[in-house]
Design a protein around this motif. Sequence first.
Motif, PDB file in Angstrom:
ATOM      1  N   GLU A  31       0.828  -1.200   0.000  1.00  0.00           N
ATOM      2  CA  GLU A  31       0.000   0.000   0.000  1.00  0.00           C
ATOM      3  C   GLU A  31       0.864   1.252   0.000  1.00  0.00           C
ATOM      4  O   GLU A  31       0.593   2.221  -0.701  1.00  0.00           O
ATOM      5  N   ARG A  86       2.182   2.468  -3.287  1.00  0.00           N
ATOM      6  CA  ARG A  86       1.257   3.139  -4.184  1.00  0.00           C
ATOM      7  C   ARG A  86       0.819   4.492  -3.630  1.00  0.00           C
ATOM      8  O   ARG A  86      -0.069   5.117  -4.171  1.00  0.00           O
ATOM      9  N   SER A  87       1.369   4.911  -2.517  1.00  0.00           N
ATOM     10  CA  SER A  87       0.951   6.186  -1.937  1.00  0.00           C
ATOM     11  C   SER A  87       2.152   7.026  -1.573  1.00  0.00           C
ATOM     12  O   SER A  87       2.270   7.520  -0.481  1.00  0.00           O
ATOM     13  N   PRO A 114      -2.134  11.967  -1.347  1.00  0.00           N
ATOM     14  CA  PRO A 114      -3.271  11.102  -1.684  1.00  0.00           C
ATOM     15  C   PRO A 114      -4.178  11.781  -2.709  1.00  0.00           C
ATOM     16  O   PRO A 114      -4.586  12.934  -2.534  1.00  0.00           O
ATOM     17  N   VAL A 138      -5.546   6.982  -4.293  1.00  0.00           N
ATOM     18  CA  VAL A 138      -6.246   6.376  -3.155  1.00  0.00           C
ATOM     19  C   VAL A 138      -7.714   6.098  -3.469  1.00  0.00           C
ATOM     20  O   VAL A 138      -8.429   5.557  -2.625  1.00  0.00           O
ATOM     21  N   GLY A 139      -8.178   6.451  -4.651  1.00  0.00           N
ATOM     22  CA  GLY A 139      -9.558   6.173  -5.037  1.00  0.00           C
ATOM     23  C   GLY A 139      -9.809   6.613  -6.462  1.00  0.00           C
ATOM     24  O   GLY A 139      -9.151   7.524  -6.976  1.00  0.00           O
ATOM     25  N   LEU A 185      -5.913  -2.028 -10.440  1.00  0.00           N
ATOM     26  CA  LEU A 185      -5.509  -1.505  -9.139  1.00  0.00           C
ATOM     27  C   LEU A 185      -5.580  -2.598  -8.081  1.00  0.00           C
ATOM     28  O   LEU A 185      -6.344  -3.552  -8.209  1.00  0.00           O
ATOM     29  N   VAL A 223      -8.189  -0.546  -2.818  1.00  0.00           N
ATOM     30  CA  VAL A 223      -8.277   0.835  -3.296  1.00  0.00           C
ATOM     31  C   VAL A 223      -9.726   1.083  -3.736  1.00  0.00           C
ATOM     32  O   VAL A 223     -10.231   0.385  -4.616  1.00  0.00           O
ATOM     33  N   LYS A 245     -13.002   1.921  -5.585  1.00  0.00           N
ATOM     34  CA  LYS A 245     -13.281   2.091  -7.020  1.00  0.00           C
ATOM     35  C   LYS A 245     -14.796   2.115  -7.169  1.00  0.00           C
ATOM     36  O   LYS A 245     -15.470   1.168  -6.747  1.00  0.00           O
ATOM     37  N   VAL A 262     -12.436   6.412   1.090  1.00  0.00           N
ATOM     38  CA  VAL A 262     -11.044   6.846   1.044  1.00  0.00           C
ATOM     39  C   VAL A 262     -10.575   7.347   2.396  1.00  0.00           C
ATOM     40  O   VAL A 262      -9.497   6.966   2.887  1.00  0.00           O
ATOM     41  N   ARG A 304     -10.092   4.598   4.913  1.00  0.00           N
ATOM     42  CA  ARG A 304      -8.890   3.811   4.625  1.00  0.00           C
ATOM     43  C   ARG A 304      -7.628   4.580   5.019  1.00  0.00           C
ATOM     44  O   ARG A 304      -6.671   3.993   5.548  1.00  0.00           O
ATOM     45  N   SER A 349      -1.007  -8.688  -6.957  1.00  0.00           N
ATOM     46  CA  SER A 349      -0.883  -7.384  -6.299  1.00  0.00           C
ATOM     47  C   SER A 349       0.166  -7.387  -5.204  1.00  0.00           C
ATOM     48  O   SER A 349       0.419  -6.351  -4.588  1.00  0.00           O
TER      49      SER A 349
END
Length: 745
Positions: free
Chosen positions: A325, A328-329, A333, A421-422, A442, A446, A448, A499, A502, A564
């Motif tokens: 995670e 990807r951040s 965000p 993040v979304g 993704l 995350v 969606k 979002v 999370r 993933s």
Amino acid sequence: MILEQDMADPRRTAPILEVRGLDVYYGRSHALQGVDLTLDSGVLAVVGRNGMGKTTLCKTIMGLVRATGGSVRMRGEELLSLQPAQVARLGVGYVPQGRRLWRSLTVDEHLRMTAGMRRGAWTVERIYDTFPRLAERKNNGGAQLSGGEQQMLAIARALVTNPRLLIMDEPTEGLAPVIVAQVEEMLAGLGEDGDISVLVIEQNIGVATAVSKTVAIMVNGRVNRLIESSRLAADRDLQQRLLGVGRHSQAELEIDAEANDAVAAGSASPRPLSLAPRRVYISNPTLPTRWSQPAPIARIESSARTLSSGVLRLQEAARPRRDAEAARSAGPPTVLVVGTLDTKGEELRFIRDIVGGSGLRARLVDVSTSGKPSSCDVSAQEIALNHARGGGAVFGPDRGTSVTAMAEAFANWLRRQADIVGVISAGGSGGASLVAPGMRALPIGVPKLIISSVASGDVAPYVGHADITMMYSVTDVQGLNSISRQVLANGANALVGMVKARLDARAANARELSPHLPAIGLTMFGVTTPAVQQIAAALRGDYECLVFHATGVGGRSMEKLVDSGLLAGVIDITTTEVGDLLMGGVFPATEDRFGAIIRTRVPYIGAVGALDMVNFGSPDTIPERYRGRKLHVHNPQVTLMRTTAEENERIGRWIGERLNAMDGPVRFFLPEGGVSALDAPGQPFWDPEADAALFRALDRTVRQTSNRQLIRLRCNINEAEFAAATVTAFRSLIGRTSTRRRVVR
């Protein structure tokens, strides 16, 4: 006198291959830019990163892609004006990237169909002597071969045409080291014999430098230089500069010592996303004003530059999920608001304003295919440049082709974003089909969300195996009104809530002193539930056990998590989805079953759980060809059919070939006391002969090594002995994943 004329014949003294000033375009993208290349005889290797034009060069020589300028001559004879069949009859053999075999033809049919095109030393019998494995598999179809066997067949299919020039595009891609060595030896032998000259396209530097004295390096559609193989093989810095192999200080990426040696020697297959070069585009080459129009695609592409990414540190399989995670951040965000701004601009900006008003950063992304300009954060032109063939592949006259290409480009672009993040979108069926593939790419977790008029029907084509939320728009997404405002606002606020929740959970986890337990995936069916419960109970203190119901989608969901990077290992004891795939049941796997295990080398425990059955619906839905078989009504909606010995043999071969493709640690269990609760003495599916056929097929197919083993147990799959053996094997494998293992198949 006649002899002197023959010796002076330019067709005999000219190079076997001479390429001069070759230009090829894909739309407005200049793929080959004045390529010059000469092969007098022997073997010439061409290397380069992905996207440099190597495959286009092969296809152009074969007549599969038309050039816009230049010449390609074989022994002085021009090839560019010829059709592919004519090129082949002149003596050019082609081994394409990806093998391109016929699934329905056997090995023998492949060879005999192409044999006899030209007379020569290569006959079908010689092929079988050269490739004994193909002789063993001569009656197997193309889809029943392992990756190495498929590559052998693709090479053999070209050789049996007795070519003068053999073109091989990535012949060692995806092969085990032992098969790579065989291909390397064969290429060296062809070069020494002198009967066939070879142009080999390779990314494996070890192979390229071993088979060819000189290596041609392609960069951005041009042959950048010719270099001696010995110099290229010995100079690590040169490999970094020319091919993107090794460390890149700007990216601040670390490289494992073992991985560094393997990549430099060309012995390890690189991970696709780690080594792929990236094209860097500037969507606004000049300072924009409020009246500026989007820059033309051709101008953006012409000013682009290529950067290779580094080799990522090889992570341990049991890494915490928060690492994936965090990767990807890395930036602020960001929530993406995605759609076709040429038709849904008002609605998408309405959503963007709600997301931005909540305090989250929102970016408006246009994926329309009309080419019309729009005010947004990421233009459609910028997204289109991420297509494999460039922006010209996206904006065309056929809407269906354009939508498909844009969906692919958006998915490629989205994979490269590190701070998402979304994602939220709104539109009709076309808009949903544009954004759904990217959302599916993704990671799980995350948020969606798609607001669409198609959400009240079958959403499986859009959702697939991902955690995409779909909301019915009630009215069509066509302008703002009293209904659409409420629905769009609810969707936007729902995504904001997901979002923020999370992000809050991530912040709380970061403050925890104890790390997360690594997650593992387990597959279960009703008839294997006792086994999975025992295994999960034994591992629960050390691992988070995620159980997936083996109904087709369950297996795909588990493998999505593997791809993933969210699973430390897999205990796949319920492989019943393969039976449904091969026999036409209602819970089928896809052809990519086990693909994530092969790609990631994650530690794998497998078994033949529930392969004694194929699943159907109510009794009246059983196909006519199966009406006389042994059936068991599980409930009014599920009817089970007992598999036969012949079917089990087919299943065993199919699974065995996938196991052979796995380079990670593998243990596959064969419970001789029955493969399900129904396959036990006194139960309706008890059939030792059918089970024995399954086990024999696996024994004969799987190439066992110290790292890939079949294990027979004299118990039923649901007995405590099976669970204990599975747990013991898994613990032994998971403890050996800190270094990458090189496995000989």
